[in-house]
Every structure is written in C-alpha cells, then in structure tokens.
Design a protein around this motif. Structure first.
Motif, PDB file in Angstrom:
ATOM      1  N   SER A 170     -13.364  -3.060   8.169  1.00 15.04           N
ATOM      2  CA  SER A 170     -13.956  -3.021   6.896  1.00 15.04           C
ATOM      3  C   SER A 170     -13.812  -1.627   6.634  1.00 15.04           C
ATOM      4  N   THR A 171     -13.879  -0.737   7.328  1.00 12.55           N
ATOM      5  CA  THR A 171     -13.890   0.574   7.139  1.00 12.55           C
ATOM      6  C   THR A 171     -12.364   0.952   6.475  1.00 12.55           C
ATOM      7  N   GLU A 172     -11.418   0.484   7.259  1.00 11.50           N
ATOM      8  CA  GLU A 172      -9.890   0.576   6.819  1.00 11.50           C
ATOM      9  C   GLU A 172      -9.528  -0.039   5.496  1.00 11.50           C
TER      10      GLU A 172
ATOM     11  N   VAL B 281       0.071  -3.937  -7.525  1.00 17.28           N
ATOM     12  CA  VAL B 281       0.290  -4.925  -6.419  1.00 17.28           C
ATOM     13  C   VAL B 281      -0.515  -4.606  -5.064  1.00 17.28           C
ATOM     14  N   GLY B 282      -0.520  -3.350  -4.802  1.00 16.17           N
ATOM     15  CA  GLY B 282      -1.243  -2.879  -3.450  1.00 16.17           C
ATOM     16  C   GLY B 282      -2.850  -3.474  -3.623  1.00 16.17           C
ATOM     17  N   LEU B 283      -3.228  -3.371  -4.607  1.00 13.32           N
ATOM     18  CA  LEU B 283      -4.705  -4.099  -4.878  1.00 13.32           C
ATOM     19  C   LEU B 283      -4.639  -5.380  -4.597  1.00 13.32           C
ATOM     20  N   VAL B 284      -3.706  -6.320  -5.157  1.00 18.42           N
ATOM     21  CA  VAL B 284      -3.522  -7.692  -5.116  1.00 18.42           C
ATOM     22  C   VAL B 284      -3.385  -8.158  -3.513  1.00 18.42           C
TER      23      VAL B 284
ATOM     24  N   PHE C 170      -8.691   0.422  -0.435  1.00 21.73           N
ATOM     25  CA  PHE C 170      -8.852   0.057  -1.545  1.00 21.73           C
ATOM     26  C   PHE C 170      -9.407   1.143  -2.509  1.00 21.73           C
ATOM     27  N   ALA C 171     -10.264   2.015  -1.855  1.00 28.82           N
ATOM     28  CA  ALA C 171     -10.784   3.221  -2.799  1.00 28.82           C
ATOM     29  C   ALA C 171      -9.648   4.208  -3.136  1.00 28.82           C
ATOM     30  N   GLY C 172      -8.647   4.304  -2.253  1.00 32.91           N
ATOM     31  CA  GLY C 172      -7.533   4.932  -2.534  1.00 32.91           C
ATOM     32  C   GLY C 172      -6.458   4.591  -3.499  1.00 32.91           C
TER      33      GLY C 172
END
Length: 413
Positions: free
Chosen positions: A28-30, A81-84, A35-37
C-alpha cells in the motif's frame, strides 16, 4: 495448491519453472507513493501543456507537434498511462490478496519437495531451453533496433550541402577532448608535456595545458573509445554501448515484469530519439548508460536472491559509470543505496530482536505463535526446520546474505 513456484517474497522459483519474473504485488505504501508521484508530476506538466496548446497557432495534433516542449510534452501521456496502470495493478493486488486467503498451502514436506525437486524433469529442461531462446531473441531484437536507429540518424542529410550526419566532424569541444584522451591512452600515457614555448597557442576547452597536456575528463570514456579509435571508427564504440545498454534495459525490465514487459521497455529505450542521436556523438553519455543499465539489471537479480556475485556485477556497473560521469552515477545509485541499506537495517534489527528473546516464557510464546510458520520452508533454517531465522520480509535475506551482498558491491567500488 499454488502453481506459482515463486516464494512469498516475490523471488522466482527454481530454474525451469514458468514464474521467472518478480511479480510481487505492490504494498500500500509503495502504491500510494507512486500514485502521489504521478499526481504531483501531472500537476506540474499539465498546466504547461494546456497553456502551450492554447497559445499554439495550429489546432489538434498538429499544435501538439509544432510547439513541442521537450521538458513537458514527452511526459504528459506517459504519466497518464502510468495512472491507469497503477489503478489496474491495485485491482490485481486486491484480487490476489482475496485469492491468497483461500489457497490451500498443503503439507510442508510435500511443498518443500515440490519447490525443490531433486532432479529437473524433462518439462523443466524444455521450459528452460524455451526461456533461453526467448531471452536471446528478445535481446537480439532490442540490439538490432538500437543499431538500426543509430545508423538511420547517421545517414540523415543535414545542412545546406546535405551531407550525412555521420560523416560530419565532431560538433562539441567535449568530443575532441575525449578523442585526445583515447589517443593519450593508446600511446601508453596519462598525459603529455605541454609545449615548451608559446604554450598558450595550444589552449583549448576541456584540456589541461599547465605543464601537463591532458583531457580534463574522467578516464572512463577515453578507455571505452580507445580500441575503436585504434580501429579508425570511434563511433562504433558508441553503437556497441547503445546496443548493450538496450539489452540490459530489456533484461532488467524482464526481471521485474516478464518477457513482454522487458521487450517493450527495451524497444522503447532502443528507439528513443535521444539515444539514437547521442549514439552518433563521441560523448560520455553512452558509456555511462552502459554502466548504469548493467547496474540496474544486476541489482534486480541480486534483489531476487542472486547473491554476492550479482552484487559484484552491480558494483562493477556503477563503478564504470562513475569513471565516466561520477555525479550522474551518484544520483542514479542513491535511491538504490537507500533501499539496500534500509533492507540491511531491517534484517539486522530482526536478528537482534530474536537474539534477545531468550526468556523461557518468551520462547514458549514464540513457539505457539510460529506454529503455522513452520509450513513455509523458505522462512525456515535448513538446519532447524522448525526454527524461523531472521530475514527481511521483502527479499528473504538473512544477515549473512546481506553482508555478502554488501561485500560484493563494495569490492569494485
């Protein structure tokens, strides 16, 4: 019973199984960190892109290409794309967690025998041969694309005369300094004496001329170019470095995500315009990339339980990059160093806590709470099957494993 031969820390099983890639779900932390990045990066990139498109004289795709911003435009689509992909990875992680709750682990002895068979079967040998062929073909494809892109750039006509880019003389002072450095090494020297008279006539950028006439740069690039300068084609060294770097990217990505992930990553790297362009310049970028990508691949192998030998090769790659561009190598290696020493701290701390738990009542409580853990052979000591040893929960390393890998990294550095 699980058919995946990789253990609970994400390491691959024995050679010959199909779980050759590290497919450990993100914690979860990773996940939230990645996601925040992406969100923070998009918060910087999107406003710039929106302003650029609004002020563009054209519209649609033509506007995006005509006013291309090298600092933001390449990253906006990949961040989206990374978010998806992160969202899909999160869902797959939740599905796997739900599935693991109902997995029948079976008998410990049967599981251990199944995970470590005394002899490899014919299917295992056949699977290993197929895997070697896949890796060989993938590496050849990636290297071929890298060479083709570099040769395409070299053949492109430039300027009013339309001369091929590859036939032009060096364009940067740095290139002349690296060529001079390579010729100095070929002469068996580190430097030449400066001219005894009118020394200032030989002053030039990136070359020392204060009694000793030598390149200002670190020796890695000159050492790499020396054999190619001796052959009369220094740019061939850059082609080879680009091909090897592309192969190492393919191998590193394959370690983390499998054959398809490795092939896509390797092809994207090999066909990148910047890589193809700098592959025709006699600069330090390609020899540095060669060292950093070797470090990346070897570090990934080491994390999967490869041991001190892969740690040694990781140290060799980072050391070579430091000989070419030391600050680049330091910036690249810093996150890996933080992670590596963080793992070592957790491993040693767990070992100390276990060593201090010597009271009889603590031992009894420990035996009661660890009854279920004895069914996991990867977490048990080979000498004492019922006694779990101190390990890092991510890699399965013991303190001895970590110290061996530290030594392997330190030897070349």
């Amino acid at each position: 019973m699980k058919t995946d031969m990789s253990d609970k820390w994400g390491r691959a099983g024995p050679p010959g199984d199909e779980a050759s890639a590290w497919r450990q779900p993100l914690r979860s932390t990773e996940w939230w960190g990645l996601f925040a990045g992406c969100v923070v990066a998009l918060a910087v990139v999107v406003p710039v892109e929106v302003s650029r498109l609004r002020n563009a004289p054209l519209s649609g795709l033509a506007a995006w290409i005509a006013t291309f911003n090298i600092d933001t435009s390449p990253f906006a689509p990949w961040l989206l794309v990374g978010l998806v992909l992160l969202w899909r990875r999160r869902r797959r992680r939740d599905d796997r967690a739900a599935t693991d709750e109902v997995i029948d682990h079976g008998d410990a002895a049967a599981r251990s025998a199944e995970a470590c068979p005394p002899e490899r079967s014919a299917e295992a040998r056949g699977g290993s041969a197929k895997r070697i062929r896949r890796v060989t073909l993938g590496a050849a494809a990636v290297a071929g694309v890298s060479l083709a892109c570099a040769l395409y750039v070299a053949a492109r006509p430039v300027g009013h005369e339309g001369r091929p880019f590859g036939s032009l003389p060096p364009a940067y002072h740095d290139e002349y300094s690296y060529l001079f450095q390579a010729r100095t090494f070929l002469a068996g020297r580190w430097w030449f004496p400066s001219a005894p008279r009118h020394r200032e006539l030989f002053d030039q950028m990136h070359v020392l001329n204060e009694g000793r006439f030598a390149s200002r740069y670190f020796p890695g690039t000159g050492l790499w170019l020396a054999p190619w300068v001796a052959a009369g084609h220094p740019v061939w060294g850059q082609y080879v470095a680009g091909m090897l770097a592309s192969v190492f990217v393919f191998l590193a990505a394959r370690e983390l995500g499998g054959d398809a992930f490795g092939l896509v990553s390797g092809l994207l790297f090999a066909s990148a315009p910047g890589v193809a362009l700098f592959g025709n310049l006699l600069l330090a970028h390609h020899p540095t990339l060669l060292g950093l990508t070797l470090f990346l691949w070897a570090f990934a192998r080491m994390q999967r339980g490869g041991g001190w030998r892969w740690a040694f090769w990781a140290g060799c790659g980072l050391s070579w990059a430091m000989l070419c561009r030391p600050l680049t190598a330091a910036a690249f290696g810093l996150p890996f160093g933080i992670r590596f020493f963080g793992q070592g701290w957790r491993t040693l701390l767990a070992h100390k806590i276990r060593a201090r738990t010597t009271a009889p009542q603590a031992v009894a409580a420990h035996d009661q709470t660890q009854t279920a853990a004895t069914s996991a052979p990867a977490a048990s000591s080979p000498d004492h099957p019922g006694r779990p040893r101190a390990f890092d929960v991510q890699t399965g390393w013991t303190p001895a494993d970590w110290w061996r890998c530290t030594l392997g990294l330190a030897i070349p550095l």
